[in-house]
Design a protein around this motif. Structure first.
Motif, PDB file in Angstrom:
ATOM      1  N   GLY A 176       0.842  -1.200   0.000  1.00 35.47           N
ATOM      2  CA  GLY A 176       0.000   0.000   0.000  1.00 35.47           C
ATOM      3  C   GLY A 176       0.872   1.243   0.000  1.00 35.47           C
ATOM      4  O   GLY A 176       1.778   1.384  -0.818  1.00 35.47           O
ATOM      5  N   ASN A 177       0.629   2.148   0.948  1.00 33.97           N
ATOM      6  CA  ASN A 177       1.424   3.377   1.032  1.00 33.97           C
ATOM      7  C   ASN A 177       2.651   3.221   1.932  1.00 33.97           C
ATOM      8  O   ASN A 177       3.411   4.162   2.119  1.00 33.97           O
ATOM      9  N   GLU A 178       2.810   2.035   2.506  1.00 31.97           N
ATOM     10  CA  GLU A 178       3.916   1.835   3.449  1.00 31.97           C
ATOM     11  C   GLU A 178       5.151   1.291   2.725  1.00 31.97           C
ATOM     12  O   GLU A 178       5.048   0.390   1.907  1.00 31.97           O
ATOM     13  N   VAL A 179       6.294   1.872   3.066  1.00 31.23           N
ATOM     14  CA  VAL A 179       7.563   1.426   2.481  1.00 31.23           C
ATOM     15  C   VAL A 179       8.565   1.213   3.604  1.00 31.23           C
ATOM     16  O   VAL A 179       8.730   2.078   4.475  1.00 31.23           O
ATOM     17  N   THR A 223      -4.543  -7.409  -0.894  1.00 32.73           N
ATOM     18  CA  THR A 223      -3.313  -6.651  -0.624  1.00 32.73           C
ATOM     19  C   THR A 223      -2.257  -7.044  -1.647  1.00 32.73           C
ATOM     20  O   THR A 223      -2.252  -8.164  -2.165  1.00 32.73           O
ATOM     21  N   THR A 224      -1.373  -6.099  -1.929  1.00 29.73           N
ATOM     22  CA  THR A 224      -0.225  -6.379  -2.798  1.00 29.73           C
ATOM     23  C   THR A 224       1.032  -6.025  -2.021  1.00 29.73           C
ATOM     24  O   THR A 224       1.145  -4.919  -1.489  1.00 29.73           O
TER      25      THR A 224
END
Length: 216
Positions: free
Chosen positions: A37-40, A199-200
């Motif tokens: 998602g937006n988490e890295v 989820t990806t």
């Protein structure tokens, strides 16, 4: 008798055609980036010569565990063990051939209740029942390294063996590159479908360096 011999030989040929690291594999280090998602998240990984795994620099324990588990899975598929060691005690029988020309290999004496499908000299399906979980993994695409094949796109469908209800579907896409004499994974994308949740997760490995052989 001939049928059983041919089932064993078919499976042996496909098993021995998998790409695995040889006994001289030195291990490697890499930078890792995990995106969901937006988490890295970023960190460092190391697969040692003895195939132990180290993951450092990721503060989130769950994410660190996720990277560790992913690398343990990589090792499971790249670790070399002889056919006799892994399957010597099993009995093999030929099943049906499907419309894609894949033939079933039915196994007796396997601790994990495994059955397979072989197409040419590749294992294209693995089916297992493990207690309260059953899964089928189908390979869609593979890479011929010249020293054996590596699955690069495959799907895993998990079911409840009692009800046959699908509990989760995972779709994997993987990229490999040759570093020195060895092919290593540089990217893995996992699409997960469970109930209504999708989820990806993307693993990227860069700055890959083989470890120096230990001086004797």
């Amino acid at each position: 008798m001939t049928e059983q011999t041919s089932a064993r030989e078919l499976f042996r040929a496909a098993y021995e055609n998998r790409y695995t690291w040889d006994k001289n594999f030195p291990g490697y280090s890499a930078d890792v980036q995990l995106k969901q998602g937006n988490e890295v998240y970023t960190g460092k990984v190391c697969i040692n010569r003895d195939l132990s795994v180290e993951v450092t620099g990721i503060e989130d324990e769950q994410v660190q565990e996720s990277v560790y588990t992913q690398l343990r899975d990589v090792i499971t598929h790249r670790k070399r063990s002889s056919f006799e060691q892994s399957h010597g005690k099993s009995e093999f029988n030929l099943g049906n051939r499907d419309k894609t020309d894949a033939v079933e290999i039915l196994v007796k004496g396997d601790a994990m209740g495994s059955n397979y499908k072989i197409r040419g000299t590749e294992i294209c399906q693995v089916s297992r029942v493990m207690g309260r979980m059953a899964f089928v993994i189908d390979t869609q695409e593979s890479l011929d390294t010249g020293e054996g094949y590596v699955a690069t796109r495959y799907d895993a469908v998990f079911r409840n063996p009692q009800t046959n209800e699908v509990t989760q579907v995972l779709k994997f896409e993987e990229t490999y590159e040759k570093v020195g004499d060895y092919y290593v994974m540089t990217k893995q994308v996992v699409h997960s479908y469970a109930q209504e949740e999708r989820t990806t997760t993307e693993f990227n490995f860069s700055n890959i360096k083989l470890l120096e052989p230990v001086a004797v």
